[in-house]
Write an enzyme that holds these catalytic residues in place. Structure first.
Site, PDB file in Angstrom:
ATOM      1  CE  LYS A  61      -4.082  -1.988   2.147  1.00  0.00           C
ATOM      2  NZ  LYS A  61      -4.974  -2.000   3.296  1.00  0.00           N
ATOM      3  N   GLY A 123       0.295  -0.209  11.165  1.00  0.00           N
ATOM      4  CA  GLY A 123       0.683  -0.524   9.790  1.00  0.00           C
ATOM      5  C   GLY A 123      -0.227   0.197   8.797  1.00  0.00           C
ATOM      6  CB  ALA A 125      -4.966  -1.843   8.322  1.00  0.00           C
ATOM      7  CE1 TYR A 211     -11.388  -9.714   5.470  1.00  0.00           C
ATOM      8  CE2 TYR A 211     -11.951 -11.961   4.856  1.00  0.00           C
ATOM      9  CZ  TYR A 211     -11.359 -10.747   4.564  1.00  0.00           C
ATOM     10  OH  TYR A 211     -10.724 -10.577   3.360  1.00  0.00           O
ATOM     11  N   GLY A 233     -13.830  -7.926  10.365  1.00  0.00           N
ATOM     12  CA  GLY A 233     -13.554  -7.009   9.255  1.00  0.00           C
ATOM     13  C   GLY A 233     -14.250  -7.326   7.951  1.00  0.00           C
TER      14      GLY A 233
END
Ligand code: NDP
Length: 266
Positions: A61, A123, A125, A211, A233
């Site tokens: 990302k 991080g 997220a 999840y 999630g």
């Protein structure tokens, strides 16, 4: 979608559902990228001029953030992107994780305004959701991370940028939290963050970005600590995907049916 690992991703199923809603012919697939190969892989994907966009997941990302030539405000603040949009000979970077999380809270009737939030993890997220939580006018955010320098750096970024009181967990160790968000990958291994159980004493919502087909280790802990409202999630995954889809096709897919089918499928 580019990432490593990637095999577990449900994004192709989600985007196939969205595309069907609008009769769009969509070829959305997963691409496992080795460290160091991101630029080559994404460049080759977009050399096909019919490619309108892509998703990027861990650990690329931040690399994707540097690859695009234009950034949305959310992406700029987050310093990481999960969505690339090709438009008018430019590659735009967007981060839909934060808005996806906030949409999932709204779907589940969780009020954010005025709440004290603990984020575990610093991080990509955590970086992605911080701006959206600030925009949702939470009262305070504390950040815990195993590598404390990463939490400190996130806090320093936000101290000057927002009215919300953003601190490291060590500065807020005696505080109470209404909402605790696990933004680490620990639950994938059935592990728990090394925090005292007292963090849950006032907590009424526990959110695990991971999840699984069964209750995550973090949500099991939250349940045993008496936290009434526990969410994994999956809803965030669906909502952030819906926002990516909107950026590519300017159409808002309905997420409610997919939420039910994905849960049933697991
Ligand atoms: P990163 O690799 O960027 O960050 C991982 C985070 O987890 C870091 O804070 C890291 O701490 C922490 N961590 C990892 N292992 C340990 C450990 N053994 N002990 C303590 N802390 C640990 O990943 P992301 O931030 O991109 O993603 C985090 C999780 O969130 C992933 O599992 C991902 O699948 C999930 N996610 C879910 C989304 C959804 O839509 N539901 C969207 C985005 C992410 P340190 O800095 O010390 O290494």
């Amino acid at each position: 979608m580019f990432g490593n690992p990637i095999s577990q991703s449900k994004s192709p199923i989600i985007h196939a559902n969205f595309a069907k809603q609008f009769s769009i012919e969509l070829d959305y697939s997963k691409q496992l990228v080795e460290q160091g190969d991101f630029e080559k892989s994404v460049g080759s994907f977009f050399s096909d001029h019919t490619s309108v966009g892509a998703n990027v997941t861990s650990p690329f990302k931040e690399e994707a953030f540097n690859w695009v030539d234009k950034l949305s405000e959310a992406a700029q603040v987050a310093g990481a992107i999960n969505t690339i949009i090709r438009k008018d000979d430019h590659f735009y970077g967007e981060n839909t994780d934060g808005a996806g999380l906030v949409a999932d809270f709204a779907f589940n009737n969780v009020e954010l305004k005025g709440k004290r939030v603990l984020i575990i993890g610093a991080g990509g997220a955590a970086k992605g959701v911080l701006p959206a939580l600030v925009r949702a006018q939470v009262h305070a955010i504390a950040i815990y991370n195993r590598t404390s320098a990463r939490a400190e750096s996130l806090v320093n970024d936000y101290k000057t940028r927002s009215d919300v009181n953003v601190t490291t967990y060590s500065e807020a160790v005696n505080e109470k939290f209404d909402i605790i968000i696990n933004a680490t990958s620990l639950s994938l291994k059935g592990e728990l963050p090394p925090l005292s159980n007292h963090v849950f004493s006032d907590c009424h919502v526990a959110y695990d970005m991971v999840y699984l087909s069964h209750e995550t280790s973090f949500l099991t802990l939250a349940r045993t600590q008496g936290v009434k409202h526990r969410l994994d999630g999956l809803g965030m995954l669906v909502e952030q995907a819906a926002l990516s889809f909107f950026h590519w096709f300017n159409k808002h897919p309905d997420t409610s049916e997919l939420r039910r089918t994905l849960i049933a499928r697991d």
